[in-house]
Design an enzyme around this catalytic site. Structure first.
Site, mmCIF file in Angstrom:
data_model
loop_
_atom_site.group_PDB
_atom_site.id
_atom_site.type_symbol
_atom_site.label_atom_id
_atom_site.label_comp_id
_atom_site.label_asym_id
_atom_site.label_seq_id
_atom_site.Cartn_x
_atom_site.Cartn_y
_atom_site.Cartn_z
ATOM 1 N N TYR A 51 0.834 -1.216 0.000
ATOM 2 C CA TYR A 51 0.000 0.000 0.000
ATOM 3 C C TYR A 51 0.869 1.267 0.000
ATOM 4 O O TYR A 51 0.371 2.367 -0.157
ATOM 5 C CB TYR A 51 -0.948 0.040 1.212
ATOM 6 N N HIS A 109 0.465 -11.705 2.385
ATOM 7 C CA HIS A 109 -0.569 -10.961 1.653
ATOM 8 C C HIS A 109 -1.342 -11.847 0.659
ATOM 9 O O HIS A 109 -2.551 -11.884 0.660
ATOM 10 C CB HIS A 109 0.077 -9.771 0.929
HETATM 11 N N1 LIG Z 1 -5.682 -8.655 1.827
HETATM 12 C C1 LIG Z 1 -6.052 -8.246 0.633
HETATM 13 O O1 LIG Z 1 -5.717 -8.853 -0.387
HETATM 14 C C2 LIG Z 1 -6.891 -7.034 0.511
HETATM 15 C C3 LIG Z 1 -7.042 -6.212 1.607
HETATM 16 N N2 LIG Z 1 -7.821 -5.070 1.521
HETATM 17 C C4 LIG Z 1 -7.987 -4.271 2.758
HETATM 18 O O2 LIG Z 1 -9.389 -4.077 2.979
HETATM 19 C C5 LIG Z 1 -9.643 -2.699 3.130
HETATM 20 C C6 LIG Z 1 -11.070 -2.355 2.727
HETATM 21 O O3 LIG Z 1 -11.318 -2.759 1.394
HETATM 22 P P1 LIG Z 1 -11.507 -1.729 0.189
HETATM 23 O O4 LIG Z 1 -11.132 -2.454 -1.032
HETATM 24 O O5 LIG Z 1 -10.818 -0.475 0.510
HETATM 25 O O6 LIG Z 1 -13.062 -1.547 0.063
HETATM 26 P P2 LIG Z 1 -14.308 -1.227 1.033
HETATM 27 O O7 LIG Z 1 -15.298 -2.290 0.815
HETATM 28 O O8 LIG Z 1 -13.850 -0.918 2.401
HETATM 29 O O9 LIG Z 1 -14.892 0.071 0.351
HETATM 30 C C7 LIG Z 1 -14.209 1.300 0.359
HETATM 31 C C8 LIG Z 1 -15.021 2.284 -0.484
HETATM 32 O O10 LIG Z 1 -16.286 2.513 0.156
HETATM 33 C C9 LIG Z 1 -16.436 3.900 0.407
HETATM 34 N N3 LIG Z 1 -17.122 4.029 1.703
HETATM 35 C C10 LIG Z 1 -16.627 3.735 2.929
HETATM 36 N N4 LIG Z 1 -17.550 3.958 3.877
HETATM 37 C C11 LIG Z 1 -18.658 4.388 3.248
HETATM 38 C C12 LIG Z 1 -19.941 4.801 3.696
HETATM 39 N N5 LIG Z 1 -20.261 4.796 5.003
HETATM 40 N N6 LIG Z 1 -20.853 5.190 2.767
HETATM 41 C C13 LIG Z 1 -20.530 5.203 1.455
HETATM 42 N N7 LIG Z 1 -19.326 4.837 0.967
HETATM 43 C C14 LIG Z 1 -18.396 4.430 1.860
HETATM 44 C C15 LIG Z 1 -15.033 4.484 0.442
HETATM 45 O O11 LIG Z 1 -15.037 5.836 0.047
HETATM 46 P P3 LIG Z 1 -14.503 7.031 1.035
HETATM 47 O O12 LIG Z 1 -13.087 6.715 1.388
HETATM 48 O O13 LIG Z 1 -14.648 8.251 0.192
HETATM 49 O O14 LIG Z 1 -15.422 7.044 2.230
HETATM 50 C C16 LIG Z 1 -14.334 3.616 -0.608
HETATM 51 O O15 LIG Z 1 -14.606 4.109 -1.916
HETATM 52 C C17 LIG Z 1 -8.558 -2.049 2.283
HETATM 53 O O16 LIG Z 1 -8.428 -0.660 2.550
HETATM 54 C C18 LIG Z 1 -7.364 -2.876 2.678
HETATM 55 O O17 LIG Z 1 -6.890 -2.453 3.933
HETATM 56 C C19 LIG Z 1 -8.476 -4.749 0.359
HETATM 57 C C20 LIG Z 1 -8.334 -5.538 -0.769
HETATM 58 C C21 LIG Z 1 -7.520 -6.736 -0.790
HETATM 59 O O1 LIG Z 2 -5.634 -4.097 -1.400
HETATM 60 C C1 LIG Z 2 -4.998 -5.169 -1.362
HETATM 61 O O2 LIG Z 2 -4.602 -5.675 -0.313
HETATM 62 C C2 LIG Z 2 -4.715 -5.850 -2.592
HETATM 63 O O3 LIG Z 2 -4.244 -6.964 -2.602
HETATM 64 C C3 LIG Z 2 -5.023 -5.081 -3.808
HETATM 65 O O4 LIG Z 2 -3.954 -5.059 -4.674
HETATM 66 C C4 LIG Z 2 -6.189 -5.658 -4.484
HETATM 67 O O5 LIG Z 2 -5.747 -6.875 -4.971
HETATM 68 C C5 LIG Z 2 -6.701 -4.750 -5.520
HETATM 69 O O6 LIG Z 2 -6.949 -3.623 -5.219
HETATM 70 C C6 LIG Z 2 -6.920 -5.241 -6.873
HETATM 71 O O7 LIG Z 2 -7.604 -4.269 -7.607
#
Ligand SMILES: NC(=O)C1=CN([C@@H]2O[C@H](COP(=O)(O)OP(=O)(O)OC[C@H]3O[C@@H](n4cnc5c(N)ncnc54)[C@H](OP(=O)(O)O)[C@@H]3O)[C@@H](O)[C@H]2O)C=CC1
Ligand SMILES: O=C(O)C(=O)[C@@H](O)[C@H](O)C(=O)CO
Length: 277
Positions: A51, A109
């Site tokens: 990240y 990861h």
């Molecule tokens: N281990 C892995 O492979 C992965 C881990 N992750 C982790 O999971 C976390 C969360 O997943 P992520 O993919 O970010 O997606 P989320 O499902 O958390 O969605 C995030 C989106 O939702 C919006 N949002 C958040 N709260 C609200 C609300 N109350 N009302 C309306 N919109 C909202 C945010 O916008 P805004 O910021 O403008 O509020 C953003 O656009 C990541 O940040 C990361 O830490 C994610 C993907 C893969």
């Molecule tokens: O957010 C994470 O932890 C990921 O692994 C991302 O790279 C995720 O795979 C993603 O955002 C793909 O679009």
């Protein structure tokens, strides 16, 4: 300030039932957003080497008015750092970037099965825990077969498996495996990022019944399934909305109606085939 309850991991650590995702929270605005979350009651922060914001997370920890001991910082070992010695080096590099003397939860990861090094990486994480660099160790995006291999080969069960989980992909089978083995499920993309989830009529109706928002219904669903969601938000008001989900309870029928939205992964993130370096 909001109070987020905890559950006990298989290593005895008290782990929040909801945390903050920090993917895309970068620069001074990212630091401010993470500080706002801590100040409103978040205690679990989820970052990763990939990240490129471990520095921002560490700065937020030092800036917020909360004791370091109350916070749980998660980071993740990327694919390019797989291997026993490499995992230890990756952990030390993360500690330097975070500016901390201990990582609370370290995860692999992605398993990257074609590389064939996740078992060695796991051994390196066990080393890191024995050296006191990391408190809890776990994985992300691991299948039941991969978890079984780690447990059988090392005798050490991951404390957490962080996986894609949201109403479109409830992961019932994997959650059942976790329950049998005492592995805490953590939900990534809990709000199904980049999707129309929050517009679903069933969520709007249940939200009306409880006088909460569809977002709060989804996050409460995660906690009632026994998973820790880590919603990301850059906005302090939405962060508070997301964490304020412990004052109401969904009925079993409501939980089932939300799970019935199942249709599959958001994108092609199948850990048997999707790999990230
Ligand atoms: N281990 C892995 O492979 C992965 C881990 N992750 C982790 O999971 C976390 C969360 O997943 P992520 O993919 O970010 O997606 P989320 O499902 O958390 O969605 C995030 C989106 O939702 C919006 N949002 C958040 N709260 C609200 C609300 N109350 N009302 C309306 N919109 C909202 C945010 O916008 P805004 O910021 O403008 O509020 C953003 O656009 C990541 O940040 C990361 O830490 C994610 C993907 C893969
Ligand atoms: O957010 C994470 O932890 C990921 O692994 C991302 O790279 C995720 O795979 C993603 O955002 C793909 O679009």
């Amino acid at each position: 300030m909001l109070s987020i309850p905890t559950v006990t991991l298989n290593d005895g650590v008290a782990f929040p039932e909801l945390g903050l995702g920090t993917y895309k929270l970068q620069g001074p605005e990212g630091v401010a957003a993470i500080v706002a979350a801590i100040d409103s009651g978040y205690r679990l922060l989820d970052t990763a080497v990939n990240y490129e914001n471990e520095g921002e997370v560490g700065e937020a920890v030092r800036t917020a008015g909360v004791d370091r001991a109350e916070l749980l910082i998660t980071t993740k070992i990327p694919g390019r750092h797989h291997g026993r010695a490499e995992a230890l080096e990756s952990t030390k590099a993360s500690l330097a970037l975070l500016g901390l003397d201990r990582i609370d939860l370290s995860l692999i990861h992605w398993p990257n099965p074609s590389v064939g090094k996740y078992l060695d990486t796991w051994r390196g994480m066990i080393d890191a825990r024995e050296q006191g660099l990391v408190r809890s160790i776990g994985v992300s995006n691991f299948t039941a077969a991969m978890l079984t291999e780690l447990i059988d080969e090392t005798g050490v069960t991951p404390a957490v498996n962080q996986v894609e989980l949201h109403p479109y992909f409830p992961q019932a089978e994997l959650r059942a495996f976790h329950a049998v083995h005492g592995i805490r499920t953590e939900s990534w993309s809990p709000l199904a990022r980049r999707s129309e989830l929050l517009q679903e009529q069933v969520l709007q109706e249940i939200a009306g019944t409880h006088d909460v928002t569809p977002t709060q219904v989804v996050l409460r669903w995660h906690t009632q399934l026994g998973s820790t969601p880590i919603p990301k938000s850059a906005d302090a008001d939405r962060q508070r909305e997301n964490a304020d989900v412990f004052g109401f309870r969904l009925t079993d029928d409501e939980v089932s109606a939300i799970s019935a939205l199942e249709r599959g992964r958001l994108w092609d993130g199948d850990p048997d085939t999707h790999e990230e370096m």
